[in-house]
Design an enzyme around this catalytic site. Structure first.
Site, PDB file in Angstrom:
ATOM      1  N   HIS A 174       0.835  -1.205   0.000  1.00 31.12           N
ATOM      2  CA  HIS A 174       0.000   0.000   0.000  1.00 31.12           C
ATOM      3  C   HIS A 174       0.873   1.260   0.000  1.00 31.12           C
ATOM      4  O   HIS A 174       0.560   2.236  -0.687  1.00 31.12           O
ATOM      5  CB  HIS A 174      -0.925   0.000   1.220  1.00 31.12           C
ATOM      6  CG  HIS A 174      -2.099  -0.919   1.090  1.00 31.12           C
ATOM      7  ND1 HIS A 174      -1.981  -2.282   1.168  1.00 31.12           N
ATOM      8  CD2 HIS A 174      -3.428  -0.665   0.875  1.00 31.12           C
ATOM      9  CE1 HIS A 174      -3.177  -2.839   1.019  1.00 31.12           C
ATOM     10  NE2 HIS A 174      -4.066  -1.884   0.840  1.00 31.12           N
ATOM     11  N   HIS A 227       0.843  -2.955   9.295  1.00 33.73           N
ATOM     12  CA  HIS A 227       2.237  -3.127   8.902  1.00 33.73           C
ATOM     13  C   HIS A 227       3.140  -2.601  10.016  1.00 33.73           C
ATOM     14  O   HIS A 227       2.754  -1.697  10.761  1.00 33.73           O
ATOM     15  CB  HIS A 227       2.555  -2.370   7.609  1.00 33.73           C
ATOM     16  CG  HIS A 227       2.221  -3.139   6.368  1.00 33.73           C
ATOM     17  ND1 HIS A 227       2.992  -4.176   5.892  1.00 33.73           N
ATOM     18  CD2 HIS A 227       1.189  -3.001   5.487  1.00 33.73           C
ATOM     19  CE1 HIS A 227       2.443  -4.647   4.776  1.00 33.73           C
ATOM     20  NE2 HIS A 227       1.358  -3.953   4.518  1.00 33.73           N
ATOM     21  N   ASP A 239       8.322  -1.836   7.596  1.00 32.97           N
ATOM     22  CA  ASP A 239       7.706  -2.159   6.306  1.00 32.97           C
ATOM     23  C   ASP A 239       7.407  -0.888   5.515  1.00 32.97           C
ATOM     24  O   ASP A 239       7.664  -0.805   4.309  1.00 32.97           O
ATOM     25  CB  ASP A 239       6.401  -2.932   6.514  1.00 32.97           C
ATOM     26  CG  ASP A 239       6.591  -4.193   7.329  1.00 32.97           C
ATOM     27  OD1 ASP A 239       7.724  -4.680   7.392  1.00 32.97           O
ATOM     28  OD2 ASP A 239       5.597  -4.681   7.893  1.00 32.97           O
TER      29      ASP A 239
END
Length: 266
Positions: A120, A163, A167
């Site tokens: 994302h 996350h 990340d």
């Protein structure tokens, strides 16, 4: 099976259940803007090719990082259990479900273990960078808006505890560096300027895909916009269709007349 790892941000930011949906809403907003930019840009095929080349490279790298190391879930709210898919047909079907839903939770897609690094964040950052690169520098409000969407989208990822902070950081760094490296090379005409130079040969060796895509591009492309179809294009298309239909109708009429004459002779 494994508890969440210590994280300096997740340990100090409370979990917000609806935050991840907001991340995907901001991503869809940026995607809509980018599609409009790409549709009306004069060099739409060049920038689309660059976008897919960079995005494909980053997500291919993400496949390797997910396989190499599997991190534990970043939040206790995540229900992440092994799911035996059985046959290869079931695995391909589940891969199709993830692909058709674009990996979005809004589409009902839920995945586990794909934490390093954040897909994302990659999407948000790449869309932001492409919009700011291929629109006029004078559109300050648009660039400010896309950067806000990028930053808030990253914050919502962390607030949703979907996350780890590493990340998101690694995803932003890899995406921004690859975008800048790619455009630095192409804007400095690393391939076309001196075809026989050492730098050009080295570029061909280390970046064959880049060299193939950009071999006919001479430097920075201007940010010029035009309609994908002008009124003249529509008129030309209608004229060609009219000529084609008239020609086919004349051929059918001629064949029908010939058959009629043959029947009279018999």
């Amino acid at each position: 099976k494994y508890p969440p790892l210590p994280d300096i941000i997740l340990d100090n930011v409370p979990h917000i259940p609806w935050a991840f949906e907001m991340t995907e809403v901001t991503g869809m907003t940026l995607l809509s803007i980018w599609l409009l930019v790409m549709l009306f840009h004069k060099h739409r095929f060049i920038i689309a090719r660059r976008f897919f080349a960079i995005a494909g490279t980053i997500f291919l790298l993400r496949c390797f990082t997910m396989i190499i190391t599997s991190l534990s879930v970043p939040g206790v709210h995540l229900d992440c259990k092994p799911r035996p898919y059985g046959t290869w047909a079931n695995r391909l079907y589940n891969a199709y479900i993830i692909w058709s839903g674009a990996g979005l939770s809004l589409q009902g897609v839920r995945t586990c273990g794909d934490y390093m690094f954040s897909g994302h964040t990659v999407s948000l950052t790449l869309l932001n960078f492409f919009i700011t690169e291929y629109t006029s520098r004078r559109i300050y409000f648009l660039h400010t808006f896309t950067w806000l969407c990028n930053c808030f989208g990253v914050f919502f990822i962390l607030a949703a505890h979907e996350h780890y902070s590493i990340d998101v950081f690694v995803a932003f760094y890899i995406t921004s560096r690859l975008f800048l490296y790619y455009h630095t090379l192409v804007n400095n005409r690393a391939v076309t300027k001196y075809q026989e130079s050492f730098d050009a040969k080295r570029t061909w060796f280390y970046f064959p895909l880049f060299s193939f895509f950009e071999q006919n591009i001479d430097g920075r492309i201007p940010n010029e916009f035009q309609l994908p179809l002008t009124p003249q294009d529509v008129r030309d298309f209608c004229d060609r269709m009219e000529i084609t239909l008239k020609t086919r109708f004349a051929d059918l009429t001629r064949k029908y007349a010939e058959k009629k004459r043959e029947k009279k002779r018999k």
